[in-house]
Write a protein that holds these residues in place. Sequence first.
Motif, PDB file in Angstrom:
ATOM      1  N   VAL A 309       0.857  -1.243  -0.174  1.00 26.18           N
ATOM      2  CA  VAL A 309      -0.042   0.034  -0.055  1.00 26.18           C
ATOM      3  C   VAL A 309       0.971   1.159   0.002  1.00 26.18           C
ATOM      4  O   VAL A 309       0.511   2.086  -0.787  1.00 26.18           O
ATOM      5  CB  VAL A 309      -0.898  -0.034   1.164  1.00 26.18           C
ATOM      6  N   ASP A 310       1.929   1.339   0.847  1.00 22.97           N
ATOM      7  CA  ASP A 310       2.737   2.362   0.807  1.00 22.97           C
ATOM      8  C   ASP A 310       3.535   2.645  -0.428  1.00 22.97           C
ATOM      9  O   ASP A 310       3.544   3.860  -0.886  1.00 22.97           O
ATOM     10  CB  ASP A 310       3.890   2.284   2.174  1.00 22.97           C
ATOM     11  N   LYS A 311       3.848   1.407  -1.099  1.00 21.29           N
ATOM     12  CA  LYS A 311       4.640   1.748  -2.434  1.00 21.29           C
ATOM     13  C   LYS A 311       3.513   2.210  -3.383  1.00 21.29           C
ATOM     14  O   LYS A 311       3.763   2.882  -4.353  1.00 21.29           O
ATOM     15  CB  LYS A 311       4.969   0.388  -2.757  1.00 21.29           C
ATOM     16  N   GLU A 312       2.287   1.809  -3.584  1.00 23.47           N
ATOM     17  CA  GLU A 312       1.272   2.413  -4.275  1.00 23.47           C
ATOM     18  C   GLU A 312       1.104   3.819  -4.236  1.00 23.47           C
ATOM     19  O   GLU A 312       0.916   4.557  -5.109  1.00 23.47           O
ATOM     20  CB  GLU A 312       0.100   1.589  -4.065  1.00 23.47           C
ATOM     21  N   TYR A 313       1.067   4.496  -2.799  1.00 23.68           N
ATOM     22  CA  TYR A 313       0.705   5.785  -2.708  1.00 23.68           C
ATOM     23  C   TYR A 313       2.022   6.644  -3.225  1.00 23.68           C
ATOM     24  O   TYR A 313       1.929   7.666  -3.799  1.00 23.68           O
ATOM     25  CB  TYR A 313       0.753   5.981  -1.265  1.00 23.68           C
ATOM     26  N   ALA A 314       3.374   5.851  -3.176  1.00 23.77           N
ATOM     27  CA  ALA A 314       4.548   6.612  -3.808  1.00 23.77           C
ATOM     28  C   ALA A 314       4.204   6.810  -5.209  1.00 23.77           C
ATOM     29  O   ALA A 314       4.576   7.917  -5.932  1.00 23.77           O
ATOM     30  CB  ALA A 314       5.530   5.947  -3.189  1.00 23.77           C
ATOM     31  N   GLN A 315       4.070   5.452  -5.727  1.00 22.47           N
ATOM     32  CA  GLN A 315       4.118   5.385  -7.141  1.00 22.47           C
ATOM     33  C   GLN A 315       2.896   6.229  -8.043  1.00 22.47           C
ATOM     34  O   GLN A 315       2.976   6.726  -8.925  1.00 22.47           O
ATOM     35  CB  GLN A 315       4.112   3.915  -7.667  1.00 22.47           C
ATOM     36  N   ALA A 316       1.746   6.489  -7.269  1.00 19.61           N
ATOM     37  CA  ALA A 316       0.641   6.953  -7.633  1.00 19.61           C
ATOM     38  C   ALA A 316       0.856   8.561  -7.568  1.00 19.61           C
ATOM     39  O   ALA A 316      -0.007   9.435  -8.062  1.00 19.61           O
ATOM     40  CB  ALA A 316      -0.630   6.816  -7.224  1.00 19.61           C
ATOM     41  N   GLY A 317       1.880   8.925  -6.893  1.00 21.07           N
ATOM     42  CA  GLY A 317       2.048  10.472  -6.540  1.00 21.07           C
ATOM     43  C   GLY A 317       1.252  11.128  -5.359  1.00 21.07           C
ATOM     44  O   GLY A 317       1.125  12.065  -5.304  1.00 21.07           O
ATOM     45  N   ILE A 318       0.437  10.210  -4.518  1.00 23.14           N
ATOM     46  CA  ILE A 318      -0.421  10.595  -3.641  1.00 23.14           C
ATOM     47  C   ILE A 318       0.448  10.990  -2.762  1.00 23.14           C
ATOM     48  O   ILE A 318      -0.009  12.048  -2.086  1.00 23.14           O
ATOM     49  CB  ILE A 318      -1.365   9.468  -3.383  1.00 23.14           C
ATOM     50  N   ALA A 319       1.343  10.476  -1.974  1.00 22.51           N
ATOM     51  CA  ALA A 319       2.232  10.608  -1.023  1.00 22.51           C
ATOM     52  C   ALA A 319       2.790  11.947  -1.201  1.00 22.51           C
ATOM     53  O   ALA A 319       3.017  12.798   0.078  1.00 22.51           O
ATOM     54  CB  ALA A 319       3.121   9.396  -0.546  1.00 22.51           C
ATOM     55  N   ALA A 320       3.193  12.330  -2.352  1.00 19.27           N
ATOM     56  CA  ALA A 320       3.768  13.338  -2.547  1.00 19.27           C
ATOM     57  C   ALA A 320       3.027  14.891  -2.177  1.00 19.27           C
ATOM     58  O   ALA A 320       3.561  15.941  -2.064  1.00 19.27           O
ATOM     59  CB  ALA A 320       4.417  13.822  -3.999  1.00 19.27           C
ATOM     60  N   LYS A 321       1.815  14.577  -2.272  1.00 25.14           N
ATOM     61  CA  LYS A 321       0.706  15.594  -1.856  1.00 25.14           C
ATOM     62  C   LYS A 321       0.426  15.980  -0.301  1.00 25.14           C
ATOM     63  O   LYS A 321       0.129  16.757  -0.032  1.00 25.14           O
ATOM     64  CB  LYS A 321      -0.607  15.389  -2.459  1.00 25.14           C
ATOM     65  N   TRP A 322       1.139  14.976   0.458  1.00 25.00           N
ATOM     66  CA  TRP A 322       0.830  15.131   1.895  1.00 25.00           C
ATOM     67  C   TRP A 322       1.678  16.362   2.478  1.00 25.00           C
ATOM     68  O   TRP A 322       2.896  16.321   2.038  1.00 25.00           O
ATOM     69  CB  TRP A 322       1.100  13.830   2.537  1.00 25.00           C
ATOM     70  N   PRO A 323       1.107  16.993   3.526  1.00 25.45           N
ATOM     71  CA  PRO A 323       2.074  17.891   4.037  1.00 25.45           C
ATOM     72  C   PRO A 323       3.178  17.233   4.864  1.00 25.45           C
ATOM     73  O   PRO A 323       2.945  16.400   5.607  1.00 25.45           O
ATOM     74  CB  PRO A 323       0.915  18.848   5.264  1.00 25.45           C
ATOM     75  N   LYS A 324       4.303  18.007   4.657  1.00 30.01           N
ATOM     76  CA  LYS A 324       5.597  17.280   5.234  1.00 30.01           C
ATOM     77  C   LYS A 324       5.362  16.998   6.752  1.00 30.01           C
ATOM     78  O   LYS A 324       5.078  18.046   7.478  1.00 30.01           O
ATOM     79  CB  LYS A 324       6.939  18.340   4.916  1.00 30.01           C
ATOM     80  N   GLY A 325       5.755  15.855   7.172  1.00 30.60           N
ATOM     81  CA  GLY A 325       5.691  15.559   8.579  1.00 30.60           C
ATOM     82  C   GLY A 325       4.234  15.160   9.241  1.00 30.60           C
ATOM     83  O   GLY A 325       4.379  14.840  10.143  1.00 30.60           O
ATOM     84  N   LEU A 326       3.227  15.442   8.468  1.00 30.45           N
ATOM     85  CA  LEU A 326       2.046  15.244   9.011  1.00 30.45           C
ATOM     86  C   LEU A 326       1.827  13.847   9.265  1.00 30.45           C
ATOM     87  O   LEU A 326       1.185  13.386  10.491  1.00 30.45           O
ATOM     88  CB  LEU A 326       0.777  15.906   8.188  1.00 30.45           C
ATOM     89  N   LYS A 327       1.986  13.010   8.474  1.00 32.74           N
ATOM     90  CA  LYS A 327       1.814  11.376   8.504  1.00 32.74           C
ATOM     91  C   LYS A 327       2.533  10.865   9.968  1.00 32.74           C
ATOM     92  O   LYS A 327       1.908  10.421  10.775  1.00 32.74           O
ATOM     93  CB  LYS A 327       2.291  10.584   7.405  1.00 32.74           C
ATOM     94  N   GLU A 328       3.618  11.504  10.079  1.00 32.79           N
ATOM     95  CA  GLU A 328       4.598  11.123  11.205  1.00 32.79           C
ATOM     96  C   GLU A 328       3.906  11.529  12.391  1.00 32.79           C
ATOM     97  O   GLU A 328       3.881  10.906  13.466  1.00 32.79           O
ATOM     98  CB  GLU A 328       6.047  11.600  11.020  1.00 32.79           C
ATOM     99  N   LYS A 329       3.374  12.840  12.326  1.00 32.58           N
ATOM    100  CA  LYS A 329       2.872  13.285  13.683  1.00 32.58           C
ATOM    101  C   LYS A 329       1.533  12.640  14.064  1.00 32.58           C
ATOM    102  O   LYS A 329       1.276  12.384  15.274  1.00 32.58           O
ATOM    103  CB  LYS A 329       2.396  14.935  13.257  1.00 32.58           C
ATOM    104  N   ILE A 330       0.721  12.245  13.003  1.00 34.62           N
ATOM    105  CA  ILE A 330      -0.584  11.489  13.294  1.00 34.62           C
ATOM    106  C   ILE A 330       0.108  10.102  14.041  1.00 34.62           C
ATOM    107  O   ILE A 330      -0.545   9.475  15.061  1.00 34.62           O
ATOM    108  CB  ILE A 330      -1.183  11.065  12.027  1.00 34.62           C
ATOM    109  N   GLU A 331       0.981   9.418  13.306  1.00 34.92           N
ATOM    110  CA  GLU A 331       1.470   8.116  13.855  1.00 34.92           C
ATOM    111  C   GLU A 331       1.866   8.314  15.193  1.00 34.92           C
ATOM    112  O   GLU A 331       2.002   7.234  16.001  1.00 34.92           O
ATOM    113  CB  GLU A 331       2.477   7.567  12.774  1.00 34.92           C
ATOM    114  N   ALA A 332       2.466   9.655  15.556  1.00 36.56           N
ATOM    115  CA  ALA A 332       3.325   9.618  16.720  1.00 36.56           C
ATOM    116  C   ALA A 332       2.095   9.853  17.938  1.00 36.56           C
ATOM    117  O   ALA A 332       2.339   9.766  19.042  1.00 36.56           O
ATOM    118  CB  ALA A 332       4.163  10.819  16.722  1.00 36.56           C
ATOM    119  N   VAL A 333       0.865   9.954  17.561  1.00 29.98           N
ATOM    120  CA  VAL A 333      -0.226  10.264  18.784  1.00 29.98           C
ATOM    121  C   VAL A 333      -0.243   9.195  19.473  1.00 29.98           C
ATOM    122  O   VAL A 333      -0.448   8.037  19.091  1.00 29.98           O
ATOM    123  CB  VAL A 333      -1.383  10.807  18.226  1.00 29.98           C
TER     124      VAL A 333
END
Length: 334
Positions: A309-333
């Motif tokens: 799933v992570d690989k697909e988000y990267a290849q589809a260009g979806i992950a590139a749209k995410w605000p820098k560091g936001l996913k990591e902040k969510i995962e750190a909660v």
Amino acid sequence: MDKRTFTKIAGALGLAAALALAPALALAADPIKLRVSSAAADTDWLSGGLRVFKEQLEKLAPGKFAVEVYTGSSLFRQGTEVPALQRGNLEMSTMTTFEVEQQIPEFSVFSSGYLFRDYAHARKVFDSDIGKAYFAEVARKMELQIIEPMYLGTRQVNLRDGRAVKTPADLSGIKLRVPGGPGWVALGKGLGVTPTPMAVSEVYLALKTGAIDGQENPLPITKANNFQEVTKTIVLTSHLVQPVFLTMAKKKWDQIDAAGQQAVRQAARLAADYNDQGRIKEEAEIVDFFKSKGLTIQTPDLAAFRASVDKEYAQAGIAAKWPKGLKEKIEAVR
């Protein structure tokens, strides 16, 4: 005092009294109408929660609101509720993060597979400053007021055949129903399937006829729609811990006074409690129900699915749209 003078005074007093009573009479005669549209099956916990919302709001603010609950896409077809809210044709719906990302692409991070660890994690995120910023941006950019997050469940794959599934490669060629939208398509491809967008109301017949090979949903929703009648296998991919938002058109929200808004929020919290706790309890018990119906339950290699799933988000260009560091902040909660 002569009769004529008395009549004039009485008439004037009567008019004044009528004018004084007019606001109260108008309130009693014209409660604020709130129609809530959802694709949830009528027997699903979410639909029950919406009925709790109606009951509690009308109890908290007697005569002020008239709530109408429409389940099973009986008022608006799944996927059309958000535009209806924005056009002013609907007052409330149960909006998903995927519908938000279609208009705010950077927020597709909140729809990404394997983001939330469990219900408690998702709840903490949306109760935090991260959630507050999310709600504020949705209100600003979409003109939609999120009232309360609710738990839709943890989604699992459900197949018509009895194949063994350990990795995404084992799902190659499977036509799997997903809701519409690019985020769902990317998630489906990450799971290894051929994603097939379709409204949930069409899924039972599509499974029965073989138009699709499977569907994915939280297990209580699978049960509420009787999909176990036309499938043989459940694969516990746990690919998405999914919130849904009880949402109101912002123009309608802004027309409600502070006391009314407080009542709406209080009723929504009670509705969420009913839905969330009921669904969590059912999810803990429901595997035995499916086993009793003859379905095979499989636990695959979750690390392989997460990586795909992570690989697909990267290849589809979806992950590139995410605000820098936001996913990591969510995962750190925590």
